[in-house]
Enzyme design. Structure first.
Site, PDB file in Angstrom:
ATOM      1  N   TYR A  96     -11.726  42.592  65.653  1.00  0.00           N
ATOM      2  CA  TYR A  96     -12.699  43.332  64.839  1.00  0.00           C
ATOM      3  C   TYR A  96     -13.454  42.371  63.933  1.00  0.00           C
ATOM      4  O   TYR A  96     -12.974  41.295  63.565  1.00  0.00           O
ATOM      5  CB  TYR A  96     -12.032  44.437  64.019  1.00  0.00           C
ATOM      6  CG  TYR A  96     -11.186  43.992  62.852  1.00  0.00           C
ATOM      7  CD1 TYR A  96     -11.766  43.742  61.603  1.00  0.00           C
ATOM      8  CD2 TYR A  96      -9.807  43.855  62.969  1.00  0.00           C
ATOM      9  CE1 TYR A  96     -10.998  43.358  60.517  1.00  0.00           C
ATOM     10  CE2 TYR A  96      -9.030  43.466  61.887  1.00  0.00           C
ATOM     11  CZ  TYR A  96      -9.631  43.219  60.661  1.00  0.00           C
ATOM     12  OH  TYR A  96      -8.856  42.830  59.589  1.00  0.00           O
ATOM     13  N   CYS A  97     -14.687  42.769  63.577  1.00  0.00           N
ATOM     14  CA  CYS A  97     -15.484  42.063  62.568  1.00  0.00           C
ATOM     15  C   CYS A  97     -15.826  43.079  61.487  1.00  0.00           C
ATOM     16  O   CYS A  97     -15.026  43.969  61.205  1.00  0.00           O
ATOM     17  CB  CYS A  97     -16.710  41.391  63.181  1.00  0.00           C
ATOM     18  SG  CYS A  97     -17.866  42.511  64.015  1.00  0.00           S
ATOM     19  N   TRP A  98     -16.987  42.956  60.862  1.00  0.00           N
ATOM     20  CA  TRP A  98     -17.312  43.868  59.760  1.00  0.00           C
ATOM     21  C   TRP A  98     -17.582  45.285  60.249  1.00  0.00           C
ATOM     22  O   TRP A  98     -17.000  46.246  59.770  1.00  0.00           O
ATOM     23  CB  TRP A  98     -18.521  43.336  58.994  1.00  0.00           C
ATOM     24  CG  TRP A  98     -18.848  44.158  57.781  1.00  0.00           C
ATOM     25  CD1 TRP A  98     -19.844  45.070  57.653  1.00  0.00           C
ATOM     26  CD2 TRP A  98     -18.147  44.159  56.529  1.00  0.00           C
ATOM     27  NE1 TRP A  98     -19.831  45.638  56.402  1.00  0.00           N
ATOM     28  CE2 TRP A  98     -18.793  45.097  55.691  1.00  0.00           C
ATOM     29  CE3 TRP A  98     -17.041  43.457  56.047  1.00  0.00           C
ATOM     30  CZ2 TRP A  98     -18.355  45.346  54.390  1.00  0.00           C
ATOM     31  CZ3 TRP A  98     -16.618  43.704  54.744  1.00  0.00           C
ATOM     32  CH2 TRP A  98     -17.277  44.645  53.936  1.00  0.00           C
TER      33      TRP A  98
END
Length: 352
Positions: A96-98
């Site tokens: 995951y990222c932002w």
């Protein structure tokens, strides 16, 4: 090319189904908060992220993507040669990222090409954050809480840990918030986590509790240092019965000197804490306390604080107390054996 799977929820059970949860955001973002158990393998460093963002806004979007892609490729290559070098063919990462956009998908494409069954968290970190908010702000916690109460210096935190050692379920708010919960409660060299990180840590603990068994938590105020106890837990604490620890002021003064040794050894921090008392002491009283500190008579200083600040404040709050009292447990001289015996007595009373 193996397909990339999508996960659309971020509850702890779903996250722990993967071999690793990989947060590809920058180290600065990761330090502010992250999903429990996540490891940080950033595709952009803090400086690289700032540089790409500046190019995107001030120069050219295409150039920003090109520069960013070069950084991403180099960083993912480094992770493949280090943190991911020994992962087997059956490795199943969740990334995951932002917001589940370019950074997580860039990493996922490469890892899937390696041959790993790779999943991206839809919505990224914000999906986790929405889950935390729903649980701790918008919902109710079905827990059988029991508050561990008592005057300052009666060893509540240590008894809580001894209860855990005996197999009881506990929520250590002070440990999660990195603060001892009182005016002198900060830990030297150990800053408090962000509010979001505190809540993520807390939810990680809550999700591991059995709602059918009692859960012990210290009777804190609504804030632990600068961190707020989230509404769902605070409401549950407001309705929970109490077990109260008791000890003499002299025993408590001795205990405080042991427990707050780090503050005692930092004279500037001690003086500043005394000046921050909610009811400011007069100059004569501050001078008298300074003389005790200068003489190394910290037990006398602790006893003065107990008698002039802590106990009067506790008596005022006790007059407003509406939560039921399950009993008072004598903690004796507050030595290790006394506190262990108190934990055993608390468990006996709760079981009765």
């Amino acid at each position: 090319m193996p397909g990339i799977e999508i996960l659309d929820r971020a509850d702890l059970a779903s996250l722990t189904a993967y071999d690793a949860v990989i947060d590809v955001r920058s180290p600065g973002e990761f330090a502010q908060d992250h999903a429990p158990g996540a490891i940080n393998l950033p595709v952009l460093s803090d400086a690289e992220r700032a540089e790409v963002g500046t190019i995107y806004v001030q120069e050219d979007r295409f150039k920003a993507r090109r520069v960013g892609a070069a950084y991403v490729a180099a960083n993912v290559a480094r992770h493949l040669q280090t943190a991911l070098a020994e992962k087997p063919g059956g490795f199943r990462p969740l990334i995951y990222c932002w917001r589940g956009g370019m950074r997580s998908n860039a990493m996922a494409v490469i890892l899937s090409q390696v041959g790993w069954r790779t999943t991206v968290l839809a919505g990224g970190y914000m999906t986790w954050r929405r889950h935390v908010t729903a649980r701790l702000y918008d919902g109710a916690l079905p827990l059988r809480l029991i508050l561990l109460d008592g005057d300052t210096g009666c060893g509540k935190t240590e008894v809580l840990l001894k209860l855990a050692a005996r197999g009881a379920q506990v929520i250590d708010l002070e440990g999660l918030a990195a603060h001892r919960g009182s005016l002198l409660g900060g830990f030297a060299g150990r800053p408090q986590p962000s509010q979001k990180m505190f809540e993520s840590r807390l939810l990680g603990v809550l999700d591991g509790l059995d709602p059918a068994r009692p859960v012990f938590v210290e009777a804190e105020s609504s804030k632990v240092g600068e961190r707020m106890v989230p509404p769902a837990l605070w409401q549950a604490m407001a309705q929970a019965p109490r077990v109260e620890l008791a000890a003499t002021p002299q025993a408590r003064a001795r205990y405080l000197v042991r427990a707050y040794r780090d503050i005692i050894e930092d004279r500037a921090a001690l003086d500043e804490a005394l000046r921050r008392l909610p009811t400011p002491p007069g100059r004569k009283r501050l001078a008298a306390w300074a003389e005790l500190a200068d003489a190394g008579d910290f037990e006398a200083l602790a006893l003065a604080l107990i008698e002039l600040h802590y106990d009067p404040a506790y008596r005022r709050s006790r007059r407003k107390e509406t939560r039921g009292l399950l009993g008072v447990v004598d903690a004796g001289g507050l030595e290790a054996a006394d506190l262990d015996a108190a934990a055993a007595e608390i468990l006996r009373r709760v079981a009765d």
